[in-house]
Structure formats: structure tokens, C-alpha cells
Design a protein around this motif. Structure first.
Motif, PDB file in Angstrom:
ATOM      1  N   UNK A  34       0.695  -1.336  -0.052  1.00 27.06           N
ATOM      2  CA  UNK A  34      -0.129  -0.016  -0.078  1.00 27.06           C
ATOM      3  C   UNK A  34       0.837   1.505  -0.045  1.00 27.06           C
ATOM      4  N   UNK A  35       2.003   1.112   0.800  1.00 27.17           N
ATOM      5  CA  UNK A  35       2.889   2.272   0.882  1.00 27.17           C
ATOM      6  C   UNK A  35       3.360   2.735  -0.472  1.00 27.17           C
ATOM      7  N   UNK A  36       4.038   1.559  -1.378  1.00 30.75           N
ATOM      8  CA  UNK A  36       4.456   1.577  -2.392  1.00 30.75           C
ATOM      9  C   UNK A  36       3.617   2.401  -3.564  1.00 30.75           C
ATOM     10  N   UNK A  71      -7.643   5.962   1.082  1.00 31.13           N
ATOM     11  CA  UNK A  71      -6.731   4.884   0.917  1.00 31.13           C
ATOM     12  C   UNK A  71      -5.478   5.255   2.222  1.00 31.13           C
ATOM     13  N   UNK A  72      -5.228   6.214   2.294  1.00 31.91           N
ATOM     14  CA  UNK A  72      -4.084   6.701   3.277  1.00 31.91           C
ATOM     15  C   UNK A  72      -4.624   6.484   4.676  1.00 31.91           C
ATOM     16  N   UNK A 253       4.676   4.636   9.207  1.00 30.53           N
ATOM     17  CA  UNK A 253       3.786   5.752   9.759  1.00 30.53           C
ATOM     18  C   UNK A 253       4.331   7.012   9.564  1.00 30.53           C
ATOM     19  N   UNK A 254       5.592   7.219   9.628  1.00 31.25           N
ATOM     20  CA  UNK A 254       6.400   8.511   9.246  1.00 31.25           C
ATOM     21  C   UNK A 254       6.238   8.721   7.826  1.00 31.25           C
ATOM     22  N   UNK A 255       6.492   7.654   6.978  1.00 34.85           N
ATOM     23  CA  UNK A 255       6.410   8.033   5.694  1.00 34.85           C
ATOM     24  C   UNK A 255       4.954   8.313   5.263  1.00 34.85           C
ATOM     25  N   UNK A 256       3.837   7.618   5.844  1.00 34.34           N
ATOM     26  CA  UNK A 256       2.459   7.903   5.565  1.00 34.34           C
ATOM     27  C   UNK A 256       2.122   9.352   6.239  1.00 34.34           C
TER      28      UNK A 256
END
Length: 277
Positions: A34-36, A71-72, A253-256
Motif C-alpha cells: 500500500x505504501x508503494x 486509502x491513506x 507511519x512516518x512515511x505515511x
């Protein structure tokens, strides 16, 4: 994966909480994917905003931003849920002393006695020797194994064992004895042991599943666990692996959060492009 679901259970205050290890790890894989996907869509959205000229394009990009935010939000929830369930795993059962042990199957394929591994082995975890361990300590090892033996070595019985190689003594210690198997099946491998004074000179033992007397076959292993005592309890992550998992979840979480800030900036620009709407 794909076999009967295994649960770890904790009974407290007349209630039973069940934690599905395989589901947790499957969710972690989904979060990574999902992050990708978020990263790819963020780039696409950024390019769309930079090239906005027509009203229809404004509406299309605004719609994309709204969908990405949804989505996020879902991924944020998955991250938080998995972090909490991972923490609970360590409270359900006795600590696992093996690092890099996995609830996912590790597969060893043998054809004509040759594999891509070192010999006919599959690495499955690392057991660090602590200073407070002694020759009087009782340990028990457990692991789940599946096997499909298509062709054994003629005149010999197929054997499955779990070996441990020390980093100092640098020779094989047969901490676990061999089990003879034929055909197809699965079982839980257990073995009680004590460390010798020679073994205690090592810093770590690297564990591997070893198969003997098989020409063609497939073997799978997962959930290697070593714990103090004489009774095996349900598999869980080691303390070190829990720290790593939590660190990875915090990084996600930091990336999101970073992406979420970017989306907020996009929404601000949408309002400007649409005259403050």
C-alpha cells in the motif's frame, strides 16, 4: 500459508483474545504494498497538479486526491492495528529466544540431492548465547515442518533434523535429533536440550533444517522457537524481532504522515485553483 489458521490464545477475565499470526503478517505485506502504491499515486498526482489548465482536469485531480486520502486513512488504521497486535503476541506466550524466526513457510526443494542452499539445508533462525546461560539450563526447541518425499536414496531412510552451527566452535552441533519420515505429511518437531560448556563459548548458533537420504522432495519449515523450560508453548516473535517490527511500523507511519502532509498541500492548491472552493 494457506493451511489451517493457527491462533495464539490468552485467557484473561473469563475472555479469550485470539491473534492470527498469519493474518498479521499478511496485513504487514499489504501495508508495504500500500505504501508503494501511495508513493506511485502521489507522484502521479503531483504531475497532474503541475499540469492543470482545464476545469475538468481540476475535478479529476481533486477526485484522485480524495480517493488517496481514503486509502491513506485505511493504511494508517492497518498500521496502528498491527502494531497493537504485534505487541500483544509477546504477552501471550513464553519468550522466543530465536531471532529471525518466521511464521511463514521456508521451502527447501531437493532434486537429485542438489539444492540452491549450502548442501541440503535451509536457514531458519539465530539463537544468541547470553552470559547468564549455564550448563544447568533446560531448553526446548519446536518448529512446524511439512514434507513431501518423492524419491529417497535407495536402501536408506529419509531423515529430517535441525542443526545449529556455532560462530566460535564452527562445527555442527546436533542439538536436535533426526526424525525418519516417508511419503507426505506434517508434524511439530520438538527436542529438549542443554548447552555444553563448549557450546557456551559461542556468541550465536545459526539454525538450519537438514534433510538426509532424499533424492527428490520438498520440505517446508516455520515457527522455529527455543524457550527455557521443558514444555513448548505457542510460537511468537523474539524480543529483538518485536523491536525491529515496531521500528518498521514506525517508519511506515512516518512515511505515511509525510504523504498526508503532501496531500494537505495538494488540497490547499485545489482550493486556490478553484477560486477558494
Amino acid at each position: 500459508m494457506g493451511k489451517l489458521t493457527k491462533f495464539l490464545k490468552l485467557t484473561k477475565d473469563n475472555k479469550t483474545d485470539a491473534y492470527d499470526i498469519e493474518k498479521i503478517n499478511a496485513n504487514l505485506d499489504k501495508i508495504d504494498a500500500g505504501v508503494e502504491k501511495i508513493d506511485e499515486k502521489t507522484q502521479e498526482l503531483s504531475e497532474s497538479i503541475d499540469n492543470i489548465e482545464l476545469t475538468d482536469e481540476k475535478i479529476d485531480v481533486k477526485s484522485k486526491s480524495k480517493k488517496l486520502n481514503e486509502v491513506l486513512r485505511d493504511i494508517f488504521n492497518d498500521v496502528d492495528t498491527n502494531k497493537e497486535e504485534i505487541k500483544k503476541l509477546d504477552k501471550i506466550t513464553k519468550p522466543n529466544l530465536v531471532d529471525n524466526s518466521s511464521p511463514k513457510w521456508a521451502t527447501l526443494n531437493i532434486y537429485a540431492g542438489v539444492t540452491g542452499e549450502s548442501g541440503i539445508k535451509k536457514n531458519i533462525g539465530d539463537f544468541s548465547i547470553r552470559e547468564d546461560y549455564s550448563t544447568d539450563d533446560n531448553f526446548i526447541l519446536s518448529a512446524k515442518i511439512e514434507y513431501q518425499i518423492q524419491e529417497p536414496v535407495y536402501g536408506r531412510k529419509p531423515k529430517i533434523s535441525i542443526q545449529a552451527k556455532g560462530d566460535v566452535t564452527n562445527n555442527e552441533h546436533m542439538i536436535s535429533s533426526s526424525v525418519e519420515k516417508t511419503g507426505t505429511g506434517e508434524f511439530t518437531y520438538t527436542n529438549k536440550f542443554k548447552l555444553t560448556s563448549n557450546q557456551l563459548t559461542n556468541n550465536v548458533f545459526n539454525f538450519a533444517m537438514k534433510v538426509d537420504n532424499v533424492l527428490i522432495g520438498t520440505f517446508k519449515v516455520k515457527e522455529l522457537k527455543i524457550e527455557k523450560g521443558e514444555v513448548a508453548t505457542a510460537w511468537c516473535y523474539s524480543n529483538n524481532d518485536l523491536v525491529t517490527l515496531n521500528r518498521n511500523m514506525d517508519a511506515l507511519r512516518e512515511k505515511l504522515t509525510s504523504n498526508n502532509s503532501l496531500f494537505s498541500e495538494y488540497n490547499r492548491r485545489f482550493r486556490e485553483l478553484n477560486g477558494g472552493e
